[in-house]
Scaffold this motif. Sequence first.
Motif, mmCIF file in Angstrom:
data_model
loop_
_atom_site.group_PDB
_atom_site.id
_atom_site.type_symbol
_atom_site.label_atom_id
_atom_site.label_comp_id
_atom_site.label_asym_id
_atom_site.label_seq_id
_atom_site.Cartn_x
_atom_site.Cartn_y
_atom_site.Cartn_z
ATOM 1 N N THR A 1 -1.767 0.104 8.747
ATOM 2 C CA THR A 1 -1.504 -0.125 7.318
ATOM 3 C C THR A 1 -0.248 0.630 6.892
ATOM 4 O O THR A 1 0.625 0.076 6.210
ATOM 5 C CB THR A 1 -2.711 0.311 6.476
ATOM 6 O OG1 THR A 1 -3.837 -0.484 6.853
ATOM 7 C CG2 THR A 1 -2.453 0.143 4.990
ATOM 8 N N ASP A 2 -0.146 1.876 7.293
ATOM 9 C CA ASP A 2 1.040 2.677 6.963
ATOM 10 C C ASP A 2 2.309 2.081 7.566
ATOM 11 O O ASP A 2 3.365 2.094 6.935
ATOM 12 C CB ASP A 2 0.872 4.117 7.453
ATOM 13 C CG ASP A 2 -0.165 4.901 6.662
ATOM 14 O OD1 ASP A 2 -0.621 4.426 5.596
ATOM 15 O OD2 ASP A 2 -0.546 5.995 7.142
ATOM 16 N N ALA B 1 3.480 -0.939 5.408
ATOM 17 C CA ALA B 1 3.803 -0.695 3.996
ATOM 18 C C ALA B 1 5.282 -0.888 3.655
ATOM 19 O O ALA B 1 5.596 -1.524 2.645
ATOM 20 C CB ALA B 1 3.313 0.688 3.573
ATOM 21 N N ILE C 1 -0.639 -7.249 0.197
ATOM 22 C CA ILE C 1 -1.480 -6.250 0.838
ATOM 23 C C ILE C 1 -1.612 -6.646 2.303
ATOM 24 O O ILE C 1 -1.293 -7.773 2.688
ATOM 25 C CB ILE C 1 -2.888 -6.148 0.194
ATOM 26 C CG1 ILE C 1 -3.614 -7.502 0.247
ATOM 27 C CG2 ILE C 1 -2.794 -5.619 -1.230
ATOM 28 C CD1 ILE C 1 -5.070 -7.441 -0.200
ATOM 29 N N SER C 2 -2.093 -5.706 3.118
ATOM 30 C CA SER C 2 -2.397 -6.081 4.497
ATOM 31 C C SER C 2 -3.899 -5.939 4.703
ATOM 32 O O SER C 2 -4.542 -5.063 4.127
ATOM 33 C CB SER C 2 -1.621 -5.225 5.502
ATOM 34 O OG SER C 2 -2.095 -3.906 5.554
#
Length: 107
Positions: free
Chosen positions: A20-21, A24, A32-33
Amino acid sequence: IGVDVLATPMLTVMFESAATDALAPIMDEGEISVGTMIKVRHFKPTPPGLKVEAIVTLREVNGRKYMFDAVVRDEVEIVADGEIERAIIDRDRFYRAVDEKRKPVPA
């Protein structure tokens, strides 16, 4: 029943967080993921107190899906590896689908 070491479900959380990071910086406003696949191999124990880190490396991009190779290492060695796939999607569309599921199903 349990053992006092880093639990396998926590590795999953670490893989998800690292991927996720990593995504970003490339996401646009309103995106969003979401996780779509994860594979974890946990092969060494990590006792409480040792520092751990998850590292993901982008392997493949297929449209809006991103496949990462992942490792978790403690202060001594690599303790797990795996793969994680995440997709970048529209946030509003995602939450509309969530809201649809909340509606009562007609009898």
